[in-house]
Design an enzyme around this catalytic site. Structure first.
Site, PDB file in Angstrom:
ATOM      1  N   PRO A  69      21.620 -22.028  43.044  1.00  0.00           N
ATOM      2  CA  PRO A  69      21.038 -23.030  43.951  1.00  0.00           C
ATOM      3  C   PRO A  69      19.640 -23.444  43.478  1.00  0.00           C
ATOM      4  O   PRO A  69      19.254 -24.597  43.613  1.00  0.00           O
ATOM      5  CB  PRO A  69      20.970 -22.300  45.289  1.00  0.00           C
ATOM      6  CG  PRO A  69      21.986 -21.213  45.187  1.00  0.00           C
ATOM      7  CD  PRO A  69      22.039 -20.817  43.753  1.00  0.00           C
ATOM      8  N   PRO A  74      23.911  25.511   7.882  1.00  0.00           N
ATOM      9  CA  PRO A  74      24.796  26.413   8.620  1.00  0.00           C
ATOM     10  C   PRO A  74      25.559  25.779   9.779  1.00  0.00           C
ATOM     11  O   PRO A  74      26.399  26.430  10.371  1.00  0.00           O
ATOM     12  CB  PRO A  74      23.826  27.473   9.152  1.00  0.00           C
ATOM     13  CG  PRO A  74      22.512  26.781   9.236  1.00  0.00           C
ATOM     14  CD  PRO A  74      22.490  25.717   8.183  1.00  0.00           C
ATOM     15  N   ASP A 114      34.882  21.530   3.097  1.00  0.00           N
ATOM     16  CA  ASP A 114      35.770  22.618   3.487  1.00  0.00           C
ATOM     17  C   ASP A 114      35.497  23.054   4.904  1.00  0.00           C
ATOM     18  O   ASP A 114      34.724  22.462   5.642  1.00  0.00           O
ATOM     19  CB  ASP A 114      35.726  23.770   2.481  1.00  0.00           C
ATOM     20  CG  ASP A 114      34.323  24.207   2.209  1.00  0.00           C
ATOM     21  OD1 ASP A 114      33.604  24.472   3.187  1.00  0.00           O
ATOM     22  OD2 ASP A 114      33.933  24.278   1.024  1.00  0.00           O
ATOM     23  N   LYS A 144      38.957  26.135   3.243  1.00  0.00           N
ATOM     24  CA  LYS A 144      39.171  27.488   2.760  1.00  0.00           C
ATOM     25  C   LYS A 144      39.165  28.435   3.924  1.00  0.00           C
ATOM     26  O   LYS A 144      38.312  28.388   4.773  1.00  0.00           O
ATOM     27  CB  LYS A 144      38.017  27.887   1.849  1.00  0.00           C
ATOM     28  CG  LYS A 144      38.072  27.262   0.516  1.00  0.00           C
ATOM     29  CD  LYS A 144      36.931  27.806  -0.252  1.00  0.00           C
ATOM     30  CE  LYS A 144      36.853  27.232  -1.619  1.00  0.00           C
ATOM     31  NZ  LYS A 144      35.632  27.688  -2.259  1.00  0.00           N
ATOM     32  N   GLY A 190      29.107  24.483   2.954  1.00  0.00           N
ATOM     33  CA  GLY A 190      28.348  25.109   4.033  1.00  0.00           C
ATOM     34  C   GLY A 190      27.132  25.840   3.475  1.00  0.00           C
ATOM     35  O   GLY A 190      27.181  26.380   2.370  1.00  0.00           O
ATOM     36  N   GLY A 191      26.052  25.845   4.217  1.00  0.00           N
ATOM     37  CA  GLY A 191      24.861  26.595   3.813  1.00  0.00           C
ATOM     38  C   GLY A 191      24.270  26.056   2.528  1.00  0.00           C
ATOM     39  O   GLY A 191      24.063  24.858   2.376  1.00  0.00           O
ATOM     40  N   ASP A 192      24.024  26.962   1.585  1.00  0.00           N
ATOM     41  CA  ASP A 192      23.474  26.583   0.284  1.00  0.00           C
ATOM     42  C   ASP A 192      24.570  26.743  -0.766  1.00  0.00           C
ATOM     43  O   ASP A 192      25.283  27.755  -0.758  1.00  0.00           O
ATOM     44  CB  ASP A 192      22.292  27.501  -0.044  1.00  0.00           C
ATOM     45  CG  ASP A 192      21.667  27.128  -1.369  1.00  0.00           C
ATOM     46  OD1 ASP A 192      20.677  26.383  -1.356  1.00  0.00           O
ATOM     47  OD2 ASP A 192      22.187  27.567  -2.426  1.00  0.00           O
ATOM     48  N   THR A 235      20.627  28.258   3.998  1.00  0.00           N
ATOM     49  CA  THR A 235      21.696  29.237   3.938  1.00  0.00           C
ATOM     50  C   THR A 235      21.873  29.904   5.300  1.00  0.00           C
ATOM     51  O   THR A 235      20.938  29.936   6.121  1.00  0.00           O
ATOM     52  CB  THR A 235      21.412  30.264   2.823  1.00  0.00           C
ATOM     53  OG1 THR A 235      22.577  31.072   2.668  1.00  0.00           O
ATOM     54  CG2 THR A 235      20.206  31.136   3.141  1.00  0.00           C
ATOM     55  N   MET A 237      30.204  37.188   5.258  1.00  0.00           N
ATOM     56  CA  MET A 237      31.632  37.537   5.260  1.00  0.00           C
ATOM     57  C   MET A 237      31.828  39.010   5.604  1.00  0.00           C
ATOM     58  O   MET A 237      32.601  39.710   4.960  1.00  0.00           O
ATOM     59  CB  MET A 237      32.262  37.224   3.892  1.00  0.00           C
ATOM     60  CG  MET A 237      32.249  35.745   3.577  1.00  0.00           C
ATOM     61  SD  MET A 237      32.634  35.376   1.873  1.00  0.00           S
ATOM     62  CE  MET A 237      31.036  35.433   1.103  1.00  0.00           C
TER      63      MET A 237
HETATM   64  N1  SAH Z   1      27.062  29.088   1.008  1.00  0.00           N
HETATM   65  C1  SAH Z   1      27.041  29.586   2.348  1.00  0.00           C
HETATM   66  C2  SAH Z   1      27.757  30.898   2.514  1.00  0.00           C
HETATM   67  C3  SAH Z   1      29.219  30.822   2.211  1.00  0.00           C
HETATM   68  S1  SAH Z   1      30.022  32.342   2.479  1.00  0.00           S
HETATM   69  C4  SAH Z   1      25.591  29.736   2.825  1.00  0.00           C
HETATM   70  O1  SAH Z   1      24.662  29.627   2.040  1.00  0.00           O
HETATM   71  O2  SAH Z   1      25.391  29.955   4.008  1.00  0.00           O
HETATM   72  C5  SAH Z   1      30.663  32.124   4.076  1.00  0.00           C
HETATM   73  C6  SAH Z   1      29.991  33.044   5.058  1.00  0.00           C
HETATM   74  O3  SAH Z   1      28.725  32.547   5.425  1.00  0.00           O
HETATM   75  C7  SAH Z   1      30.727  33.198   6.353  1.00  0.00           C
HETATM   76  O4  SAH Z   1      31.804  34.089   6.247  1.00  0.00           O
HETATM   77  C8  SAH Z   1      29.634  33.745   7.244  1.00  0.00           C
HETATM   78  O5  SAH Z   1      29.395  35.094   6.996  1.00  0.00           O
HETATM   79  C9  SAH Z   1      28.427  32.981   6.731  1.00  0.00           C
HETATM   80  N2  SAH Z   1      28.124  31.801   7.563  1.00  0.00           N
HETATM   81  C10 SAH Z   1      28.111  30.518   7.187  1.00  0.00           C
HETATM   82  N3  SAH Z   1      27.743  29.709   8.195  1.00  0.00           N
HETATM   83  C11 SAH Z   1      27.517  30.508   9.251  1.00  0.00           C
HETATM   84  C12 SAH Z   1      27.098  30.298  10.603  1.00  0.00           C
HETATM   85  N4  SAH Z   1      26.836  29.069  11.078  1.00  0.00           N
HETATM   86  N5  SAH Z   1      26.962  31.370  11.412  1.00  0.00           N
HETATM   87  C13 SAH Z   1      27.214  32.598  10.974  1.00  0.00           C
HETATM   88  N6  SAH Z   1      27.599  32.865   9.713  1.00  0.00           N
HETATM   89  C14 SAH Z   1      27.742  31.845   8.868  1.00  0.00           C
END
Ligand code: SAH
Length: 482
Positions: free
Chosen positions: A43, A227, A250, A272, A303-305, A333, A385
C-alpha cells in the site's frame, strides 16, 4: 545438507516482492543487482523505493497482496511485518510451485537468500539453513577481509581465455594444473598489483607455449592427517588436500578429514584393519606409483604422522627408484594428540625426563618388546597398537621391575568427540579397559605423568557421536604400522 546452494539467473526475469519497507528494500536491491524485473506489492513505499519507482526502476502495485498478483512471476519474496500476510504469500506461492522466501521466517520459505560476498564474477554465498543469519553475516565479514577485491578481475580475465586454454590443452588434469599455476603465480600477482594489461599478455604467452606434455608427470604427497580432530591438520596438509587429483586414505583417517579433500578428487579407500588389509601394502605402493606415472597428483593421507608407525618410508621407496617427485608432510602423531587432549604431559620435570614410543604388536600378533629399556625410572612409555597386548604389556612391565601401582591410561579415539580416558595402574588397567568396552583406535600411556590427568584434563566432549568417529568396529585395533 539441508538445502542445495544454486545461483539463479534473474536477468529480465519478473520477480515479486510483497512489502514496501526497509527490509523489502534490501531484498529489492539484491534483485536489481542481479538484473531482475521487480514488481512491488505494498500500500505504501518508503522513500528510497518511491525514488526507484519514480525513476522507472521497478513496478509498483499500490494494494495489499492478492494471490492473483503471482501470475507470471518466477520468484516471490515476502518482506512485510505482518505474519498473516507473509503466511498468505507463502501459501499462495507454494500452491503455484513458485519459489518463495519470507524474510526471517525460515519455516515459510522454500528458498533462503544467503549472505553474499560479491567479487563478480566470483560470488560467494553463505547460508546457515536459517539457523543464524547473524553468524552468516559474521562469516561474510571475515571472508570480505580475506579475499582481495582483485579476485573478481582475475576471474574475469580467466573467463576471457577459457576457450583458448581448452584448445591448447586437451587433458582435464592438465588444464586444472595450468589454471592453478595462473591463479597462484605471476598472472595473479600482476592483477593484484593492478597491472591487468600485463597480466593479460602474460596469460596469452603462457597459453601459446603450453602443451599437455608439460603436465604429464605426476607427484605424490605423503600427508599426516593427525589423530582425528580436523583442526589439528597443518595448513600445508589442507592446501595439498585441495590440490590433489586422487586421494588414498585408510581406516585411521577420520571421515571429517576426508571431507576436506577437494570435492571432485577421486577417493580410494585402502583401509587397514589388523590382519585384514583391504589393499595389501605392496599394492598400495604400486598404486601410488601407477597413478603418479599417469600424471596425477596423488595424496596419500595417513593417520597421525606418516613416519611414525606409518610405513611412510616403505610407501615412498618405489617413488625414489622411479624418480617421481614427492613431499612428506608431518602430522600430529597419536601420542602427542592423545596426551595433549587427555591432559597428560609426556615429559615433566617432576615425573619423566624421557619418553619412548613403541608398538605393542608384531606382524604375527605377539608382543616382543625390550622390557628392560621400557622399565626405566623417570620415563614415560607410549604404546601404539597396544590394545590386544594390553594384559601382557602391563604384566611384563611389572615382571621387569616397575611397581604394580605405576599409573597407566588408555585413551580411546583421542582428540575426537568419542575420546575416553581410562586410567588406572599396571595392576588394574587391563580389567578396567575390558569393563569399559573401548573402541579402537586406542593408545596406552604408562608412567607417573598419567597422575596429572586428574588435574590437567580439559577436553571433555559431551556429544559422542559416530560422525567424526574414526572407527566403527569395536574390537579391532587398526594397525597402520608393523
Ligand atoms: N602414524 C600414526 C600411527 C599409526 S599406528 C600416528 O603417528 O599416530 C596406529 C595406532 O595409532 C593405533 O592402533 C593407535 O594405537 C594409535 N592411534 C592413532 N590415532 C589414534 C587416536 N585418535 N586415539 C588413540 N590412538 C590412536
Amino acid at each position: 545438507m539441508d538445502a542445495l546452494p544454486v545461483f539463479l539467473k534473474l536477468r529480465d526475469i519478473p520477480c515479486l516482492v510483497v512489502g514496501g519497507g526497509r527490509v523489502a528494500e534490501r531484498k529489492i536491491d539484491l534483485l536489481l543487482r542481479a538484473g531482475a524485473r521487480v514488481t512491488v506489492v505494498a500500500p505504501q513505499l518508503e522513500t528510497t523505493l518511491q525514488a526507484y519507482f519514480a525513476a522507472g526502476t521497478l513496478t509498483w502495485i499500490p494494494t495489499r497482496f492478492d494471490p492473483a498478483q503471482l501470475e507470471n512471476t518466477r520468484i516471490v519474496i515476502a518482506a512485510t511485518d505482518d505474519r498473516t500476510v507473509n503466511q498468505a504469500v507463502s501459501q499462495a506461492a507454494q500452491a503455484k510451485q513458485i519459489p518463495v522466501n519470507v524474510v526471517d521466517q525460515p519455516d515459510l520459505c522454500t528458498f533462503t537468500v544467503p549472505s553474499i560476498v560479491d567479487r563478480s564474477p566470483v560470488i560467494i554465498a553463505i547460508g546457515t539453513s536459517g539457523a543464524s543469519p547473524v553468524l552468516a553475516r559474521l562469516l561474510k565479514a571475515r571472508l570480505e577481509t580475506l579475499i582481495p577485491a582483485a579476485y573478481g578481475r582475475l576471474a574475469g580475465l580467466a573467463g576471457q581465455f577459457r576457450d583458448s586454454v581448452k584448445t591448447a590443452l586437451a587433458k582435464t588434469d592438465a588444464r586444472r594444473a595450468f589454471w592453478e599455476e595462473v591463479f597462484q603465480g605471476r598472472v595473479a600477482e600482476l592483477v593484484f598489483a593492478g597491472k591487468d594489461r600485463q597480466a593479460k599478455k602474460e596469460l596469452a604467452r603462457m597459453i601459446s607455449v603450453t602443451s599437455d606434455n608439460d603436465y604429464s608427470r605426476g607427484e605424490v604427497y605423503l600427508v599426516g592427517a593427525g589423530p582425528g580432530d580436523p583442526d589439528l591438520l597443518t595448513f600445508r596438509a589442507l592446501r595439498l588436500m585441495q590440490r590433489a587429483d586422487v586421494v588414498l586414505y585408510d581406516r585411521l583417517v577420520a571421515p571429517a578429514i576426508v571431507d576436506l579433500v577437494r570435492r571432485d578428487a577421486e577417493r580410494i579407500y585402502v583401509g587397514k584393519e589388523k590382519s585384514n588389509h583391504a589393499v595389501a601394502q605392496p599394492d598400495i605402493n604400486q598404486l601410488l606409483l601407477t597413478l603418479a606415472q599417469q600424471g596425477k597428483r596423488v595424496l596419500r593421507l595417513k593417520g597421525g604422522d606418516p613416519f611414525i608407525f606409518g610405513r611412510g618410508g616403505e610407501e615412498i621407496e618405489d617413488l625414489v627408484t622411479h624418480d617421481i617427485p614427492f613431499q612428506v608432510i608431518p602430522g600430529i602423531t597419536a601420542a602427542a594428540g592423545c596426551a595433549s587432549y587427555a591432559g597428560i604431559p609426556l615429559t615433566h620435570r617432576d615425573h619423566a625426563q624421557s619418553c619412548l614410543f613403541v608398538t605393542g604388536h608384531l606382524k604375527d600378533g605377539s608382543v616382543d618388546l625390550n622390557w628392560d629399556a621400557l622399565c626405566q625410572p623417570a620415563q614415560t612409555v607410549v604404546v601404539y597398537m597396544g590394545l590386544t597386548g594390553l594384559d601382557t604389556i602391563c604384566r611384563e612391565m611389572v615382571n621387569h621391575g616397575l611397581a604394580p601401582t605405576t599409573p597407566a591410561a588408555l585413551i580411546q579415539q583421542g582428540t575426537t568427540v568419542n575420546q575416553k580416558v581410562i586410567s588406572g595402574t599396571l595392576d588394574t588397567l587391563a580389567e578396567a579397559v575390558f569393563a569399559a568396552k573401548v573402541k579402537a583406535p586406542t593408545l596406552l600411556i604408562i608412567g607417573s605423568v598419567v597422575r596429572l590427568h586428574d588435574q590437567l584434563a580439559w577436553f571433555s566432549p559431551e556429544t559422542a557421536t559416530h560422525e567424526g568417529s574414526i572407527i566403527d568396529t569395536p574390537t579391532r585395533e587398526p594397525s597402520d604400522g608393523l
